[in-house]
Design a protein around this motif. Structure first.
Motif, PDB file in Angstrom:
ATOM      1  N   ALA A  14       0.834  -1.202   0.000  1.00  0.00           N
ATOM      2  CA  ALA A  14       0.000   0.000   0.000  1.00  0.00           C
ATOM      3  C   ALA A  14       0.871   1.255   0.000  1.00  0.00           C
ATOM      4  O   ALA A  14       0.581   2.227  -0.713  1.00  0.00           O
ATOM      5  N   LEU A  15       1.948   1.254   0.790  1.00  0.00           N
ATOM      6  CA  LEU A  15       2.851   2.404   0.819  1.00  0.00           C
ATOM      7  C   LEU A  15       3.545   2.603  -0.528  1.00  0.00           C
ATOM      8  O   LEU A  15       3.712   3.732  -0.992  1.00  0.00           O
ATOM      9  N   ALA A  17       2.367   1.711  -3.454  1.00  0.00           N
ATOM     10  CA  ALA A  17       1.342   2.207  -4.380  1.00  0.00           C
ATOM     11  C   ALA A  17       1.075   3.690  -4.136  1.00  0.00           C
ATOM     12  O   ALA A  17       0.918   4.472  -5.079  1.00  0.00           O
ATOM     13  N   LEU A  18       1.048   4.080  -2.860  1.00  0.00           N
ATOM     14  CA  LEU A  18       0.840   5.489  -2.517  1.00  0.00           C
ATOM     15  C   LEU A  18       1.995   6.351  -3.035  1.00  0.00           C
ATOM     16  O   LEU A  18       1.779   7.445  -3.563  1.00  0.00           O
ATOM     17  N   LEU A  19       3.211   5.859  -2.898  1.00  0.00           N
ATOM     18  CA  LEU A  19       4.381   6.577  -3.384  1.00  0.00           C
ATOM     19  C   LEU A  19       4.316   6.754  -4.900  1.00  0.00           C
ATOM     20  O   LEU A  19       4.549   7.841  -5.423  1.00  0.00           O
ATOM     21  N   ALA A  21       1.636   6.671  -6.835  1.00  0.00           N
ATOM     22  CA  ALA A  21       0.539   7.592  -7.151  1.00  0.00           C
ATOM     23  C   ALA A  21       0.941   9.036  -6.880  1.00  0.00           C
ATOM     24  O   ALA A  21       0.616   9.950  -7.650  1.00  0.00           O
ATOM     25  N   SER A  22       1.663   9.251  -5.799  1.00  0.00           N
ATOM     26  CA  SER A  22       2.115  10.596  -5.454  1.00  0.00           C
ATOM     27  C   SER A  22       3.076  11.128  -6.505  1.00  0.00           C
ATOM     28  O   SER A  22       2.981  12.289  -6.925  1.00  0.00           O
TER      29      SER A  22
END
Length: 147
Positions: A14-15, A17-19, A21-22
């Motif tokens: 999840a982290l 994927a968040l990175l 996306a950011s």
């Protein structure tokens, strides 16, 4: 003890994927901003002496107070812009540099200006003032300095 499972932790995934996306979001934002900046252009420019609203001037004397007024078109509404002016002497050297950030732009075309008092030692010849947005020149005007 680690159960020897093959998959990574769902939190790590999840982290990651968040990175990603950011980073993609930041890249998209910067591309959009660059596109908006690339559309900005000069709708007219005028050099004046001693008074910001004075008549256009093509000749100045040393110690003159110069105003370089530029009208910008296709500006992004709601955003401030970082602008610069270079005052270039006849030898091609930058004699003075202005840098400022506009107020948030709320209408178009958008008037802006830079100013400078020529030093008493300013040499005669053809001088140029250039207004830039980043490395892109928006406007340039040449004027004569005569003693």
């Amino acid at each position: 003890m680690n159960g020897g499972g093959r998959g990574g932790s769902p939190i790590v995934a999840a982290l990651a994927a968040l990175l990603v996306a950011s980073l993609l979001g930041t890249g998209w934002y910067l591309m959009q901003r660059r596109k908006q900046d690339d559309r900005i252009k000069s709708a007219g420019a005028q050099l004046t002496l001693d008074d910001e609203k004075g008549p256009a001037a093509a000749v100045a004397r040393p110690s003159a107070h110069l105003w370089y007024r530029v009208l910008l078109d296709d500006v992004p509404i709601g955003r401030a812009e970082a602008l610069e002016c270079d005052w270039v002497d006849p030898a091609g050297r930058i004699a003075h540099h202005n840098a400022w950030t506009t107020l948030p732009i709320d209408h178009a075309p958008w008037p802006t200006h830079c100013q400078w008092v020529l030093p008493a030692t300013a040499g005669p010849g053809a001088w140029t003032v250039r207004m830039r947005l980043g490395s892109r020149e928006l406007s340039a005007t040449t004027f004569q300095v005569r003693e």
